[in-house]
Motif scaffolding. Structure first.
Motif, PDB file in Angstrom:
ATOM      1  N   TYR A   1      34.300  58.091 -17.460  1.00 47.63           N
ATOM      2  CA  TYR A   1      32.849  57.974 -17.481  1.00 47.63           C
ATOM      3  C   TYR A   1      32.419  57.071 -16.332  1.00 47.63           C
ATOM      4  O   TYR A   1      32.957  55.979 -16.153  1.00 47.63           O
ATOM      5  N   LEU A  36      26.383  56.191 -17.116  1.00 48.57           N
ATOM      6  CA  LEU A  36      26.678  54.759 -17.177  1.00 48.57           C
ATOM      7  C   LEU A  36      25.855  54.056 -16.097  1.00 48.57           C
ATOM      8  O   LEU A  36      25.676  54.589 -15.005  1.00 48.57           O
ATOM      9  N   TYR A  53      29.041  52.954 -32.204  1.00 48.83           N
ATOM     10  CA  TYR A  53      28.565  52.929 -30.818  1.00 48.83           C
ATOM     11  C   TYR A  53      29.420  51.982 -29.986  1.00 48.83           C
ATOM     12  O   TYR A  53      29.803  50.898 -30.455  1.00 48.83           O
ATOM     13  N   ASN A  99      24.938  48.970 -21.643  1.00 49.98           N
ATOM     14  CA  ASN A  99      24.896  50.370 -22.054  1.00 49.98           C
ATOM     15  C   ASN A  99      25.357  50.513 -23.491  1.00 49.98           C
ATOM     16  O   ASN A  99      26.273  49.823 -23.921  1.00 49.98           O
ATOM     17  N   ARG A 100      24.734  51.450 -24.207  1.00 51.60           N
ATOM     18  CA  ARG A 100      25.202  51.846 -25.534  1.00 51.60           C
ATOM     19  C   ARG A 100      25.605  53.311 -25.443  1.00 51.60           C
ATOM     20  O   ARG A 100      24.861  54.146 -24.925  1.00 51.60           O
ATOM     21  N   PHE A 101      26.798  53.610 -25.948  1.00 49.97           N
ATOM     22  CA  PHE A 101      27.342  54.966 -25.828  1.00 49.97           C
ATOM     23  C   PHE A 101      27.663  55.514 -27.209  1.00 49.97           C
ATOM     24  O   PHE A 101      28.372  54.871 -27.992  1.00 49.97           O
ATOM     25  N   ASN A 135      26.124  60.400 -25.038  1.00 47.86           N
ATOM     26  CA  ASN A 135      25.092  59.928 -24.115  1.00 47.86           C
ATOM     27  C   ASN A 135      25.071  58.405 -24.024  1.00 47.86           C
ATOM     28  O   ASN A 135      25.384  57.715 -24.995  1.00 47.86           O
ATOM     29  N   PHE A 136      24.635  57.930 -22.874  1.00 48.00           N
ATOM     30  CA  PHE A 136      24.454  56.506 -22.646  1.00 48.00           C
ATOM     31  C   PHE A 136      22.977  56.148 -22.758  1.00 48.00           C
ATOM     32  O   PHE A 136      22.118  56.886 -22.280  1.00 48.00           O
ATOM     33  N   GLN A 175      20.706  52.928 -21.541  1.00 45.10           N
ATOM     34  CA  GLN A 175      20.815  51.766 -20.662  1.00 45.10           C
ATOM     35  C   GLN A 175      19.768  50.710 -21.024  1.00 45.10           C
ATOM     36  O   GLN A 175      18.637  51.040 -21.364  1.00 45.10           O
TER      37      GLN A 175
END
Length: 178
Positions: free
Chosen positions: A9, A15, A30, A40-42, A46-47, A49
């Motif tokens: 990624y 990112l 997450y 970032n939260r993934f 999906n990310f 930001q």
């Protein structure tokens, strides 16, 4: 381990930056990723930001050097200009700053190097300027400023490096000066 079994990624996948400084996972699964340009939260696909904006509840600066869980829902992101605390269940956030009487130099006291929390929820912070102890409600209980008031305007700060938890009340402070 086979490198062909990994997914890479990068910014191309959403990112915020390719320079990752820390990663942690919350109770919902997450991933939270600290980078040189935002948080970032993934969710596995999906990310999302998080960046520094004019909002006083946003990240103090873009570069996030580390992450620490305060409890199962509050994540602290430390930066060169303060501690950013996110409630990962509600999305609410706030910044915890070491206060200084002259706002012009407050940034010098908030170069966060290490953060620890004890079982009572008290927060212990080592910065480039000293050592600070906050209660669980984010009130400053104790401060040790390594630099005198006279040195603030003219001295580059470089006191703290790391903080080692010996137990709930005792710490070893690793400094640049001894």
């Amino acid at each position: 381990i086979n490198e062909k079994n990994f997914v890479l990624y990068t910014k191309q996948q959403g990112l915020s930056d390719n320079a990752i400084t820390d990663v942690t996972q919350d109770s919902n699964g997450y991933l939270w990723i600290a980078t040189g340009f935002g948080l970032n939260r993934f969710n596995g696909n999906n990310f999302v930001q998080f960046h520094s904006t004019r909002d006083t509840c946003s990240l103090p600066v873009e570069y996030v050097s580390g992450l620490l869980w305060f409890n199962n829902k509050e994540l602290a992101a430390y930066t060169g200009k303060g501690l950013h605390i996110i409630n990962t269940h509600t999305g609410g956030s706030r910044n915890l700053l070491v206060p200084w009487k002259d706002k012009q130099f407050q940034y010098k006291f908030n170069g966060i190097m290490a953060v620890k929390i004890n079982s009572a929820g008290e927060i212990f912070i080592v910065t480039r300027s000293g050592f600070y102890h906050f209660d669980k409600n984010y009130h400053l209980l104790f401060r040790f400023d390594y630099y005198t008031s006279e040195q603030v305007a003219r001295t580059p700060f470089g006191f703290g490096r790391d903080l080692l938890c010996l137990d709930d009340r005792r710490f070893a402070i690793i400094t640049s000066v001894g």
